[in-house]
Write an enzyme that holds these catalytic residues in place. Structure first.
Site, PDB file in Angstrom:
ATOM      1  N   LYS A  63       0.829  -1.196   0.000  1.00  0.00           N
ATOM      2  CA  LYS A  63       0.000   0.000   0.000  1.00  0.00           C
ATOM      3  C   LYS A  63       0.873   1.258   0.000  1.00  0.00           C
ATOM      4  CE  LYS A  63      -4.002  -2.043   0.160  1.00  0.00           C
ATOM      5  NZ  LYS A  63      -4.960  -1.823   1.242  1.00  0.00           N
ATOM      6  N   GLN A 107      -0.558 -12.755  10.837  1.00  0.00           N
ATOM      7  CA  GLN A 107      -0.982 -12.627   9.438  1.00  0.00           C
ATOM      8  C   GLN A 107       0.281 -12.524   8.595  1.00  0.00           C
ATOM      9  OE1 GLN A 107      -3.202  -9.322  10.666  1.00  0.00           O
ATOM     10  NE2 GLN A 107      -1.714  -7.779  10.021  1.00  0.00           N
ATOM     11  N   ASP A 124      -2.671  -6.634   0.743  1.00  0.00           N
ATOM     12  CA  ASP A 124      -1.276  -6.890   1.117  1.00  0.00           C
ATOM     13  C   ASP A 124      -1.153  -7.809   2.322  1.00  0.00           C
ATOM     14  OD1 ASP A 124      -2.477  -4.941   2.692  1.00  0.00           O
ATOM     15  OD2 ASP A 124      -0.591  -3.882   3.093  1.00  0.00           O
ATOM     16  N   ASP A 157      -2.593  -8.242  17.654  1.00  0.00           N
ATOM     17  CA  ASP A 157      -3.429  -7.602  16.644  1.00  0.00           C
ATOM     18  C   ASP A 157      -4.599  -8.509  16.278  1.00  0.00           C
ATOM     19  OD1 ASP A 157      -3.446  -5.214  14.739  1.00  0.00           O
ATOM     20  OD2 ASP A 157      -3.643  -6.886  13.321  1.00  0.00           O
ATOM     21  N   ASN A 158      -5.812  -7.981  16.381  1.00  0.00           N
ATOM     22  CA  ASN A 158      -7.029  -8.691  15.954  1.00  0.00           C
ATOM     23  C   ASN A 158      -7.130 -10.123  16.475  1.00  0.00           C
ATOM     24  OD1 ASN A 158      -8.150  -6.555  14.449  1.00  0.00           O
ATOM     25  ND2 ASN A 158      -6.874  -7.051  12.686  1.00  0.00           N
ATOM     26  N   GLU A 203      -5.964  -6.448  21.094  1.00  0.00           N
ATOM     27  CA  GLU A 203      -6.457  -5.340  20.278  1.00  0.00           C
ATOM     28  C   GLU A 203      -7.718  -5.847  19.577  1.00  0.00           C
ATOM     29  OE1 GLU A 203      -6.655  -2.957  16.407  1.00  0.00           O
ATOM     30  OE2 GLU A 203      -6.140  -5.069  16.613  1.00  0.00           O
ATOM     31  N   LYS A 222       1.014   4.464   9.176  1.00  0.00           N
ATOM     32  CA  LYS A 222       1.073   3.058   8.787  1.00  0.00           C
ATOM     33  C   LYS A 222       1.690   2.882   7.405  1.00  0.00           C
ATOM     34  CE  LYS A 222      -3.241   1.916   9.185  1.00  0.00           C
ATOM     35  NZ  LYS A 222      -4.439   1.041   9.153  1.00  0.00           N
ATOM     36  N   TYR A 223       1.596   3.936   6.563  1.00  0.00           N
ATOM     37  CA  TYR A 223       2.026   3.794   5.179  1.00  0.00           C
ATOM     38  C   TYR A 223       3.183   4.702   4.796  1.00  0.00           C
ATOM     39  CZ  TYR A 223      -2.680   1.846   5.315  1.00  0.00           C
ATOM     40  OH  TYR A 223      -3.798   1.135   5.660  1.00  0.00           O
TER      41      TYR A 223
END
Length: 830
Positions: A416, A476, A511, A546-547, A575, A685-686
Site C-alpha cells: 500500500k 498474518q 497486502d 493484533d485482531n 487489540e 502506517k504507510y
C-alpha cells in the site's frame, strides 16, 4: 506436547466432579447413599421371589444401614458450592459442659446432627420395651417417634445438598462457575460479594476470607449489607503478591446480636427479664471459654457474665454492661459465631503489576530519526539506534510501556502507498502489518531498523529508563512471507486457487493474508509459540496482539496458558474492537488486558454508563486499556474538539482506568483525518512521520507537560491504580461528568485512605457550570476528615487550588482554560 482440549482450565463438572469442583466418589467403588424411594440393593430379587419380607428383617437392616451411613459420610464430599467444616467429635452426654465451647469454629450441623441422632436413636431402640397400644404414654410416644425416625434414618443424608446450614450463594467474582479465575494484581482491592440469608429472625454475620497460594489465611474482613432487604453483602480483599490465590465467604449465626436484639426489646418492657439475662450469662460464659481468644476478651466476658448474673443490680444496669462500647468493639472485631458455613474456595489469579496497571506510549521506530533528502527525493529510515534517543522523553512523560508496531520485514506484493492507496512508489515503506519478505517473517527484523543486537540495545536502554518494551504480535502474512510457499495449508484457499486476503468490507487489505488454524492446528500453533519464545528471549515481556478476535479462542487459551506456565511475567494485550461476548471471552481465556470501547464514549451518558460497566459488571476478568487514539482511530471528537478535547480525553483515560495509552502525535494535537475516514491523513502506517516534539514544547504547543502531570498524579495516588473502586457521582449539567475513587492502603504497617474526585466538562466548546452531589459514604470519610462546619478540604491536583466541599458543590469549568478538576481529599484535618 501440543494439546488443545482443556489445555489451561480446570475440567468442567462432569461424572467425576461436583459443581464445586470437588471430586465425587466413583460409583463403582463407593456405596451409594440410600434413596428413600428405591429398593435396597440386593433385595430386588428377594422381593420378586416372595410376596412379603421376613418378619424381623427390616430392623436388622436398619441398624446395619445406620452404622454404614456413618462410615460412608466421611467418604462422601460436602455439598457442591458450600463447604461446611465439620466440628469436633461430640463428648459423651454425661461429660458435656453446660456452656458450649469453640463457637467460632466452623461447625457442620449437617454431619454433627446426623451423628448425634443416629447414636441416640440406636440406644433408644435397644432399651424401649414393647407397650400395649391402649396404654400409650408420652414417653412411649416419644420413643415410638424416635424409632420411626431411626427406621427412615438410613435414607437421610445432607452430603449432596446445595445449601449449607447458612445458605451462601451467588458468590462473586466467580467466572464460569470457577472454570476460569478472577483476576487481580498485587495490592489491588478486589470486591467480593455474596447473598447470605437464613431461616427465622436470628441475626447472621458474613465474612470474606482470603487465602494465599499456599492455602494460608491472610485476610478476614466483615462484609456489609449492600442495601436493606437484598441479603447481598460485600467486602474488599487485597492480595499482596502474585500467584494462585483463593477466597471464600462465610455465613454464620451471630449469637451476641441475636441476644442483644431480644434483650433491648424485652428488658425495657419487663418481658421475660430473668430468662433473657440468664441467656446472656450463658452467652458470655460460652464466649469466654472459646479457644484462641485474647485474655483481655476472656476477662471482659467473664466480668460481663458476673454483672448479668448479679440479681442485686437493676436489670437495665446489667443490660448496659453487656452492651457497653468496649463490649461492642470486641464482638465487632471478634464476633461470637455459631453454625459457620463456608462457601467453596474461589480462584483468584494475581498477576504482576503490569498486567493491570500502566501507561502506554506507541511510536513507529522507523519514524524516529527518519530524514528526507529533498535533493534526491528519498527517505532514510529511522533505526533502533535513532529511536532509542526518543525513549528518554517518553520516560520523562511518566509512561511505563513503549509499544512498537511490527518490526519485521514488509512484503512488496500489493504494498500500500500513502493514505492506503493501492499503488506504492519505490520509496514507500509499506504497512508494518504486512509481515514477511524474502528477508524473513515474524522471526526476523526489518533490515532498515537494524539487527538483533540493535534491538537488544534498544530494550536495554528502555529498561534503564524504567520502560518495558511491548511488541506487536500480528498473526498474518504478506504474500511474500516464507509461510506462503512453505506452508500454504496455513492459509485459506479460494475456489479459483488463490489465497484469500484480509477484508473488513468495504475495506480490503490485499497486502495481508489472514491465517487459518483449521488445516494444521498443531503445526501452526507450535510455530507461533516458537516465535513468541524467540522474542521473550530478547527481553520482550509484553505482547500487543493484533485482531485476536479473528482467531479461534482455543488457540489463545492454549498459547497464553503455555507461555504463562513457563513465563508468568509475560502479558498479552488484546487489540479487539468487536462484540462484547468475544471481548469478554478473550479476557477469560488469558488476555491480561484489552483495548476498549472508551475511544467512542464521549457524551456524559455514554461515559458514565461505560464507567459503571467496566468497574462493576465486567471487572472480574476484563481490564480495559483506555487508549485515547491509535494509528487507525481518530474520532470525530478529536477531529473537531480542538486542544480542549485532547485534555478532556486524557483526563478521563488517565483517571478512569488503571491502564491508559497514547499514540505518538497526540501530544501535538494531531487531528486532521483522511476524508470520509476515522483515521489520520498521511497515516504513519504507510509512510514516515518524523515529528518535532521538542520544538512544539518550546513553543508551548504541546500537551506533553499536561500528560506528564496526569502520570505523576497516577503514580502518587493508589486509588487510581484500581478498577473496581470507581463510583459515578451525580451532577446537574448534561456535560459535567463526576466520579470518585477511594482506596484504603496498607503500607509498612500503617494504613491510610486515598480518595480522588474527578469532575470533567466533556463539552470542548463551551463553559459548563452546575452542582456536583456527592455520595459521602462512597468517599469513606472519618470524623477526623471533617471541618467544624461539616465540610472537608479538597485540593485540585491540576490547578493547585483548594476548596471546602460537602454533599453538594458548585463547579464551573471552562474547557479553553481548564476542563477538569482532579481533587484529592485531605484527611485527618482535626
Amino acid at each position: 506436547m501440543f494439546q488443545v482440549s482443556q489445555a489451561n482450565t480446570p475440567p468442567a463438572p462432569g461424572p467425576g466432579s461436583n459443581p464445586a469442583g470437588t471430586p465425587v466418589p466413583d460409583p463403582a467403588t463407593t456405596p451409594a447413599v440410600p434413596d428413600p424411594g428405591a429398593t435396597p440393593a440386593g433385595e430386588a430379587g428377594a422381593a420378586s421371589a416372595s410376596a412379603e419380607p421376613p418378619a424381623r428383617k427390616a430392623p436388622a437392616r436398619r441398624r446395619t444401614s445406620t452404622a454404614k451411613k456413618s462410615a460412608d459420610a466421611a467418604a462422601v464430599p460436602d455439598e457442591p458450592g458450600v463447604e461446611v467444616v465439620p466440628a469436633a467429635e461430640p463428648k459423651p452426654r454425661t461429660r458435656r459442659a453446660t456452656t458450649p465451647r469453640a463457637s467460632t469454629a466452623k461447625t457442620s450441623t449437617a454431619k454433627t446432627s446426623t451423628t448425634k441422632a443416629s447414636g441416640t436413636r440406636a440406644s433408644t431402640s435397644k432399651t424401649a420395651a414393647p407397650k400395649a397400644p391402649a396404654a400409650r404414654t408420652a414417653t412411649t410416644a416419644r420413643r415410638s417417634t424416635t424409632t420411626r425416625k431411626k427406621a427412615a434414618g438410613s435414607a437421610f443424608s445432607r452430603e449432596n445438598l446445595v445449601y449449607g446450614r447458612i445458605p451462601v450463594v451467588d458468590v462473586a467474582p466467580v467466572v464460569e462457575d470457577g472454570r476460569f479465575p478472577a483476576k487481580a494484581v498485587p495490592g489491588q482491592s478486589v470486591r467480593v460479594g455474596a447473598t447470605v440469608f437464613r431461616e427465622g429472625h436470628d441475626a447472621l454475620g458474613t465474612t470474606a476470607v482470603l487465602y494465599d497460594p499456599q492455602g494460608t489465611e491472610t485476610e478476614r474482613v466483615p462484609m456489609r449489607l449492600v442495601a436493606p432487604g437484598t441479603d447481598r453483602y460485600e467486602a474488599w480483599l487485597t492480595p499482596t503478591a502474585e500467584g494462585a490465590w483463593t477466597f471464600a465467604v462465610e455465613g454464620w449465626g451471630d449469637l451476641f446480636e441475636t441476644w442483644r436484639h431480644a434483650a433491648e426489646i424485652k428488658i425495657p418492657v419487663g418481658q421475660d427479664v430473668d430468662l433473657v439475662l440468664a441467656e446472656g450469662v450463658r452467652l458470655f460464659d460460652r464466649a469466654a471459654a472459646e479457644d484462641g481468644r485474647p485474655e483481655s476478651d476472656t476477662e471482659l466476658f467473664r466480668a460481663v457474665s458476673r454483672t448479668l448474673g448479679n440479681g442485686d443490680l437493676p436489670a437495665e444496669h446489667r443490660l448496659e454492661a453487656a452492651t457497653a462500647a468496649e463490649v461492642l468493639a470486641v464482638v465487632g472485631d471478634r464476633p461470637v459465631r455459631d453454625l459457620v458455613t463456608e462457601s467453596r474456595r474461589c480462584p483468584l489469579k494475581v498477576e504482576r503489576d503490569a498486567a493491570g496497571r500502566g501507561s502506554w506510549y506507541e511510536f513507529f521506530p522507523r519514524s524516529e530519526g527518519a530524514t528526507f533528502d529533498a535533493e534526491s527525493g528519498s527517505w532514510n529510515s529511522g533505526t533502533f539506534r535513532t529511536a532509542s534517543n526518543r525513549l528518554e522523553a517518553v520516560a520523562g512523560m511518566g509512561f511505563d510501556v513503549i509499544y512498537l508496531p511490527p518490526i519485521h520485514p514488509i512484503g512488496s506484493t500489493h504494498r500500500k502507498g500513502p493514505n492506503n492507496t493501492l499503488v506504492a512508489g519505490p520509496q514507500d515503506p509499506g504497512s508494518p502489518w504486512a509481515i514477511g519478505a524474502p528477508e524473513g517473517g515474524h522471526d526476523a527484523i526489518h533490515p532498515d531498523l537494524g539487527t538483533f543486537e540493535d534491538f537488544d540495545a534498544f530494550v536495554a536502554r528502555a529498561g534503564d529508563l524504567g520502560l518495558e518494551v511491548a511488541l506487536d504480535l500480528a498473526l498474518q502474512a504478506s504474500p511474500d512471507h516464507p509461510w506462503v510457499t512453505e506452508h500454504p495449508e496455513w492459509f485459506t484457499t479460494r475456489a479459483d486457487g488463490s489465497i484469500a486476503y484480509a477484508e473488513n468490507p468495504p475495506k480490503k487489505y490485499q497486502d495481508i493474508y489472514p491465517i487459518n488454524f483449521d488445516n494444521d492446528p498443531e503445526g501452526l500453533s507450535l510455530e507461533v509459540l516458537r516465535i513468541v519464545e524467540l522474542w521473550i528471549s530478547h527481553g520482550v515481556k509484553i505482547f500487543r496482539v493484533d485482531n485476536p478476535h479473528t482467531k479461534p479462542l482455543w488457540f489463545w487459551e492454549w498459547l497464553i496458558g503455555t507461555v504463562n506456565a513457563a513465563h508468568p511475567e509475560v502479558v498479552f494485550l488484546a487489540e479487539a474492537f468487536t462484540r462484547p461476548a468475544m471481548m469478554q471471552a478473550l479476557a477469560r481465556v488469558g488476555f491480561q488486558q484489552s483495548y476498549s470501547y472508551f475511544t467512542w464514549r464521549n457524551t456524559k451518558q455514554e461515559i458514565t454508563e461505560y464507567f459503571d460497566e467496566i468497574s462493576n459488571r465486567t471487572s472480574a476478568v476484563y481490564r480495559p486499556n483506555f487508549f485515547v487514539n491509535t494509528p487507525d482511530i481518530l474520532t470525530e471528537y478529536l477531529q473537531f474538539g480542538g486542544p480542549a478535547a485532547f485534555k478532556i480525553r486524557a483526563v478521563l483515560a488517565a483517571t478512569g482506568s488503571p491502564l491508559w495509552g497514547v499514540y505518538a502525535g497526540y501530544e501535538l494535537f494531531e487531528h486532521v483525518a483522511r476524508q470520509g475516514a476515522e483515521e489520520y491523513v498521511d497515516n504513519e502506517k504507510y509512510q514516515y512521520r518524523p515529528r518535532d516534539f521538542a520544538g512544539a514544547e518550546e513553543r508551548g504547543e504541546s500537551l506533553a507537560p499536561y500528560i506528564t502531570r496526569l502520570n505523576e498524579i497516577r503514580r502518587r495516588h493508589a486509588s487510581l491504580g484500581d478498577l473496581q473502586n470507581l463510583t459515578v457521582q451525580q451532577t446537574s449539567d448534561d456535560a459535567l461528568v463526576a466520579y470518585s475513587k477511594t482506596k484504603t492502603v496498607r503500607h509498612g504497617g500503617s494504613t491510610y485512605k486515598d480518595t480522588i474526585i474527578v469532575v470533567v466538562n466533556v463539552d470542548p466548546h463551551a463553559v459548563r457550570e452546575g452542582t456536583v452531589w456527592l455520595d459521602l459514604a462512597s468517599l469513606n470519610l472519618d470524623d477526623a476528615d471533617f471541618n467544624a462546619d461539616g465540610s472537608f478540604w479538597v485540593d485540585d491536583l491540576l490547578s493547585g487550588s483548594s476548596w471546602k466541599w460537602g454533599t453538594h458543590n458548585y463547579v464551573r469549568l471552562d474547557p479553553h482554560y481548564e476542563p477538569a478538576h482532579v481533587l484529592h481529599i485531605r484527611r485527618d484535618v482535626k
